[in-house]
Design an enzyme around this catalytic site. Structure first.
Site, mmCIF file in Angstrom:
data_model
loop_
_atom_site.group_PDB
_atom_site.id
_atom_site.type_symbol
_atom_site.label_atom_id
_atom_site.label_comp_id
_atom_site.label_asym_id
_atom_site.label_seq_id
_atom_site.Cartn_x
_atom_site.Cartn_y
_atom_site.Cartn_z
ATOM 1 C CB ILE A 102 -0.942 0.009 1.211
ATOM 2 C CG1 ILE A 102 -1.937 -1.160 1.107
ATOM 3 C CG2 ILE A 102 -1.684 1.328 1.333
ATOM 4 C CD1 ILE A 102 -2.861 -1.302 2.275
ATOM 5 C CB CYS A 103 1.010 4.274 0.228
ATOM 6 S SG CYS A 103 1.481 6.010 0.067
#
Length: 328
Positions: A102-103
């Site tokens: 994520i990210c």
């Protein structure tokens, strides 16, 4: 039951950590059973997460039994990743676990060598840094997430929700994913190919050598610029120009020009009531069909849909301005 291990180490971003916990923790099958067993795993007893400290119930050895491993982002993606975390990720991937980030968690996957030769994404503001640091990774800075089958990456913030819901849909079908999205107060319709709604993608601080050329390209974006035109302006070969663009912006000269024109079109769509076809001309696109196609490729929605979603208020065409056409 499908086990999801969420990895935490010092500097973990709370939002990124909570996203898979909420999505996978709320997912329910048709008979009411939990769809996932979610476990937070850490490399030490207490994790420093900045605003708070975290005590994880499981150690990294829990990754050996996980079906899916999720790596959240950390506050400083350039910081060294604990070797034991990298080893645990490599071992999990080698035995067939699905790995997701994520990210800026994509930096951790790249450090583990799990993105070599693959497509990947991250937060748009960190995409160029990821491309420079790991040149074997094919970074796609505009999309919400990338699914490579056994390795998945997402952009920042809400895109992590999109990725997690996509995983639920892949595992248990659209109905379970839709109900999970409803519980998360999140739309299910956003596909991975939809673009991150970026405001601007400037060159990084160490890219100052391209700044004069980028300013000139921006001023002349309405012209029919070619790669040779840009190389001649910079007084270097086309091959050298491509290499420098890759190093300093994470993309190619023509892709940068297209994205600049699209950003200009976004500004016009947001702040003026200029007809959509004219917006394309003002932004530097030679044909209306080219404008529509490139805009949707970069942004993920049509110019009309973008205007409906983001126009702040009606404006006069006189306020539109125009892309500079100076050849100076």
């Amino acid at each position: 039951m499908h086990t999801v291990a969420v990895v935490a180490f010092d500097g973990v971003i709370g939002f990124d950590l909570a996203t898979p916990l909420e999505v996978f923790g709320r997912a329910r099958l048709f008979d009411g059973r939990s769809a996932y067993d979610v476990r937070v795993c850490a490399d030490r007893d207490e994790i420093n997460a900045g605003a708070f400290a975290l005590r994880a119930p499981w150690g990294l050895d829990a990754l050996s039994a996980a079906d899916t491993v999720v790596v959240p982002g950390v506050a400083d993606p350039k910081a060294a990743v604990p070797p034991q975390v990298l080893d645990a990720l490599r071992t999990a991937a080698a035995r067939g676990a699905r790995i997701a980030s994520i990210c800026v968690g994509a930096f951790t996957l790249a450090a583990a060598g799990l993105l070599d030769g693959r497509r990947a994404t991250t937060h748009w503001a960190a995409a160029a840094a990821l491309a420079r640091r790991y040149p074997t990774v094919n970074v796609e800075p505009d999309v919400l997430y990338v699914d490579e089958g056994d390795v998945l990456t997402s952009a920042g913030a809400a895109a992590g929700l999109d990725l997690c819901l996509h995983i639920v849909r892949c595992d248990h079908g659209g109905a379970v994913a839709a109900e999970t999205a409803r519980l998360s107060v999140m739309p299910l319709e956003r596909a991975g190919g939809q673009a991150q709604f970026i405001a601007h993608e400037p060159p990084t601080a160490d890219g100052s050598s391209l700044q004069p050329l980028l300013a000139w390209v921006a001023q002349n974006a309405a012209r029919n610029l070619s790669l040779d035109d840009m190389a001649a302006r910079a007084a270097i070969s086309s091959r050298t120009l491509i290499r420098r663009f890759r190093e300093q912006t994470g993309t190619t000269p023509m892709q940068w020009l297209t994205r600049y024109r699209v950003r200009r079109a976004q500004q016009l769509l947001e702040t003026t009531d200029v007809p959509v076809e004219q917006v394309g001309t003002l932004a530097g696109f030679a044909a209306a069909t080219t404008f529509r196609e490139r805009f949707k490729e970069v942004v993920g929605v049509s110019p009309w849909a973008y205007r409906r979603a983001f126009q702040s208020r009606p404006h006069s065409p006189a306020n539109a301005g125009a892309v500079g056409t100076s050849s100076a």
